[in-house]
Design a protein around this motif. Structure first.
Motif, PDB file in Angstrom:
ATOM      1  N   GLY A  21       0.805  -1.216   0.000  1.00  0.00           N
ATOM      2  CA  GLY A  21       0.000   0.000   0.000  1.00  0.00           C
ATOM      3  C   GLY A  21       0.840   1.268   0.000  1.00  0.00           C
ATOM      4  N   GLY A  22       2.153   1.117  -0.120  1.00  0.00           N
ATOM      5  CA  GLY A  22       3.044   2.269  -0.163  1.00  0.00           C
ATOM      6  C   GLY A  22       3.313   2.895   1.192  1.00  0.00           C
ATOM      7  N   GLN A  23       2.920   2.210   2.260  1.00  0.00           N
ATOM      8  CA  GLN A  23       3.089   2.761   3.609  1.00  0.00           C
ATOM      9  C   GLN A  23       4.378   2.223   4.248  1.00  0.00           C
ATOM     10  N   TRP A  24       5.503   2.638   3.692  1.00  0.00           N
ATOM     11  CA  TRP A  24       6.781   2.107   4.154  1.00  0.00           C
ATOM     12  C   TRP A  24       7.083   2.498   5.601  1.00  0.00           C
ATOM     13  N   ALA A  25       6.721   3.715   5.994  1.00  0.00           N
ATOM     14  CA  ALA A  25       7.011   4.167   7.363  1.00  0.00           C
ATOM     15  C   ALA A  25       6.245   3.325   8.373  1.00  0.00           C
ATOM     16  N   ALA A  26       4.990   3.027   8.070  1.00  0.00           N
ATOM     17  CA  ALA A  26       4.180   2.189   8.958  1.00  0.00           C
ATOM     18  C   ALA A  26       4.733   0.771   8.998  1.00  0.00           C
ATOM     19  N   ALA A  27       5.254   0.293   7.860  1.00  0.00           N
ATOM     20  CA  ALA A  27       5.848  -1.050   7.823  1.00  0.00           C
ATOM     21  C   ALA A  27       7.063  -1.122   8.728  1.00  0.00           C
ATOM     22  N   LEU A  28       7.904  -0.085   8.687  1.00  0.00           N
ATOM     23  CA  LEU A  28       9.099  -0.070   9.544  1.00  0.00           C
ATOM     24  C   LEU A  28       8.722   0.090  11.013  1.00  0.00           C
ATOM     25  N   GLU A  29       7.674   0.860  11.257  1.00  0.00           N
ATOM     26  CA  GLU A  29       7.202   1.018  12.638  1.00  0.00           C
ATOM     27  C   GLU A  29       6.729  -0.325  13.193  1.00  0.00           C
ATOM     28  N   LEU A  30       6.051  -1.091  12.365  1.00  0.00           N
ATOM     29  CA  LEU A  30       5.564  -2.407  12.790  1.00  0.00           C
ATOM     30  C   LEU A  30       6.728  -3.372  13.009  1.00  0.00           C
ATOM     31  N   LEU A  31       7.764  -3.254  12.192  1.00  0.00           N
ATOM     32  CA  LEU A  31       8.953  -4.077  12.392  1.00  0.00           C
ATOM     33  C   LEU A  31       9.587  -3.773  13.744  1.00  0.00           C
ATOM     34  N   GLY A  32       9.664  -2.488  14.087  1.00  0.00           N
ATOM     35  CA  GLY A  32      10.198  -2.106  15.390  1.00  0.00           C
ATOM     36  C   GLY A  32       9.340  -2.602  16.531  1.00  0.00           C
ATOM     37  N   MET A  34       7.474  -5.213  16.458  1.00  0.00           N
ATOM     38  CA  MET A  34       7.661  -6.673  16.497  1.00  0.00           C
ATOM     39  C   MET A  34       8.884  -7.037  17.334  1.00  0.00           C
ATOM     40  N   GLU A  35       9.991  -6.306  17.069  1.00  0.00           N
ATOM     41  CA  GLU A  35      11.224  -6.577  17.824  1.00  0.00           C
ATOM     42  C   GLU A  35      11.054  -6.216  19.290  1.00  0.00           C
ATOM     43  N   GLY A  36      10.328  -5.114  19.555  1.00  0.00           N
ATOM     44  CA  GLY A  36      10.093  -4.701  20.941  1.00  0.00           C
ATOM     45  C   GLY A  36       9.240  -5.685  21.710  1.00  0.00           C
ATOM     46  N   ALA A  37       8.386  -6.417  20.976  1.00  0.00           N
ATOM     47  CA  ALA A  37       7.522  -7.410  21.609  1.00  0.00           C
ATOM     48  C   ALA A  37       8.231  -8.750  21.818  1.00  0.00           C
ATOM     49  N   GLY A  38       9.493  -8.804  21.423  1.00  0.00           N
ATOM     50  CA  GLY A  38      10.258 -10.038  21.603  1.00  0.00           C
ATOM     51  C   GLY A  38       9.983 -11.091  20.557  1.00  0.00           C
ATOM     52  N   VAL A  39       9.372 -10.694  19.448  1.00  0.00           N
ATOM     53  CA  VAL A  39       9.107 -11.626  18.350  1.00  0.00           C
ATOM     54  C   VAL A  39      10.230 -11.467  17.332  1.00  0.00           C
ATOM     55  N   ALA A  40      10.996 -12.516  17.129  1.00  0.00           N
ATOM     56  CA  ALA A  40      12.167 -12.435  16.257  1.00  0.00           C
ATOM     57  C   ALA A  40      11.750 -12.346  14.792  1.00  0.00           C
ATOM     58  N   PRO A  41      12.201 -11.287  14.091  1.00  0.00           N
ATOM     59  CA  PRO A  41      11.901 -11.197  12.656  1.00  0.00           C
ATOM     60  C   PRO A  41      12.588 -12.320  11.889  1.00  0.00           C
ATOM     61  N   THR A  42      12.012 -12.698  10.783  1.00  0.00           N
ATOM     62  CA  THR A  42      12.589 -13.718   9.921  1.00  0.00           C
ATOM     63  C   THR A  42      13.059 -13.066   8.621  1.00  0.00           C
ATOM     64  N   VAL A  43      13.654 -13.871   7.760  1.00  0.00           N
ATOM     65  CA  VAL A  43      14.054 -13.363   6.448  1.00  0.00           C
ATOM     66  C   VAL A  43      12.839 -12.823   5.698  1.00  0.00           C
ATOM     67  N   MET A  44      11.696 -13.490   5.854  1.00  0.00           N
ATOM     68  CA  MET A  44      10.475 -13.039   5.188  1.00  0.00           C
ATOM     69  C   MET A  44      10.037 -11.672   5.711  1.00  0.00           C
ATOM     70  N   THR A  45      10.213 -11.445   7.014  1.00  0.00           N
ATOM     71  CA  THR A  45       9.875 -10.152   7.604  1.00  0.00           C
ATOM     72  C   THR A  45      10.702  -9.050   6.958  1.00  0.00           C
ATOM     73  N   TYR A  46      12.007  -9.282   6.926  1.00  0.00           N
ATOM     74  CA  TYR A  46      12.896  -8.279   6.340  1.00  0.00           C
ATOM     75  C   TYR A  46      12.624  -8.103   4.852  1.00  0.00           C
ATOM     76  N   SER A  47      12.308  -9.184   4.156  1.00  0.00           N
ATOM     77  CA  SER A  47      11.990  -9.086   2.732  1.00  0.00           C
ATOM     78  C   SER A  47      10.807  -8.150   2.514  1.00  0.00           C
ATOM     79  N   ALA A  48       9.766  -8.322   3.333  1.00  0.00           N
ATOM     80  CA  ALA A  48       8.565  -7.490   3.201  1.00  0.00           C
ATOM     81  C   ALA A  48       8.883  -6.028   3.493  1.00  0.00           C
ATOM     82  N   ALA A  49       9.684  -5.785   4.531  1.00  0.00           N
ATOM     83  CA  ALA A  49      10.026  -4.406   4.896  1.00  0.00           C
ATOM     84  C   ALA A  49      10.922  -3.764   3.839  1.00  0.00           C
ATOM     85  N   ILE A  50      11.877  -4.531   3.322  1.00  0.00           N
ATOM     86  CA  ILE A  50      12.770  -4.014   2.279  1.00  0.00           C
ATOM     87  C   ILE A  50      11.977  -3.730   1.011  1.00  0.00           C
TER      88      ILE A  50
END
Length: 206
Positions: A21-32, A34-50
């Motif tokens: 949806g073009g909401q890159w800032a919101a995607a990065l906020e959600l990644l942060g 996720m990490e703050g909640a102790g949920v380890a990102p995966t390669v797929m997580t980073y792929s989506a954010a990138i």
């Protein structure tokens, strides 16, 4: 364990949807988050954010995420052994595609070299994106050198590789290079397409 896996999938889906949806800032906020909640990102997580960052033209942020993966991989023995956070060819191709579309050939070539340094094998898509970046930047000699490099790496060029290299020659006014690639296509049994012929004719007309 099942609950954690579902949480990872939910985060990945949400980040992917925001990216589309073009909401890159919101995607990065959600990644942060996720990490703050102790949920380890995966390669797929980073792929989506990138992907979200590349789509929005935020190439610096996309590179930072890829570098963060490399940093995690270097300091985390388990991640290194399992290969869970190593940037893969898909991630590199996302970045190369972004540079290719924007004609940022220097960054594309540097990224191609980085892939080799971290033992991620470039594929045809990788080279095609780098050749496209060179074409956009009117770097015909570098585009032709990449075609040669594909041969040396036992990676078979396709009609996109060759047509894009011909387009690079056309933009640089290199009609001899364009015709040489056309000859190479014939010798390889690669059928030129409309793009190939159009670019070659335009190169000869300059």
């Amino acid at each position: 364990a099942v609950g954690v896996e579902r949480t990872v999938v939910a985060y990945n889906s949400a980040i992917g949807a925001l990216g589309r949806g073009g909401q890159w800032a919101a995607a990065l906020e959600l990644l942060g988050e996720m990490e703050g909640a102790g949920v380890a990102p995966t390669v797929m997580t980073y792929s989506a954010a990138i992907c979200a960052c590349v789509t929005a033209g935020e190439m610096g942020r996309a590179e930072n995420l890829k570098d963060k993966m490399l940093g995690v991989e270097e300091r985390d023995t388990d991640a290194r052994e399992e290969g869970t956070l190593v940037p893969n060819v898909y991630i590199y191709n996302l970045l190369l595609g972004g540079y290719g579309r924007r004609g940022r050939w220097e960054e594309a070539l540097a990224l191609l070299e980085e892939m080799k340094a971290v033992h991620v094998e470039p594929d045809t898509v990788s080279y095609n994106s780098a050749i496209h970046a060179c074409a956009q930047g009117r770097q015909s000699a570098r585009a032709l050198a990449l075609l040669d490099e594909m041969d040396e790496s036992w990676i078979e060029p396709d009609v996109i590789s060759c047509s894009t290299a011909i387009a690079a020659c056309e933009k640089a006014g290199d009609w001899q290079g364009a015709l040489a690639v056309m000859d190479e296509m014939v010798s390889r049994g690669i059928q030129p397409n409309v793009v190939s012929y159009s670019a070659a004719i335009a190169a000869c007309a300059t």
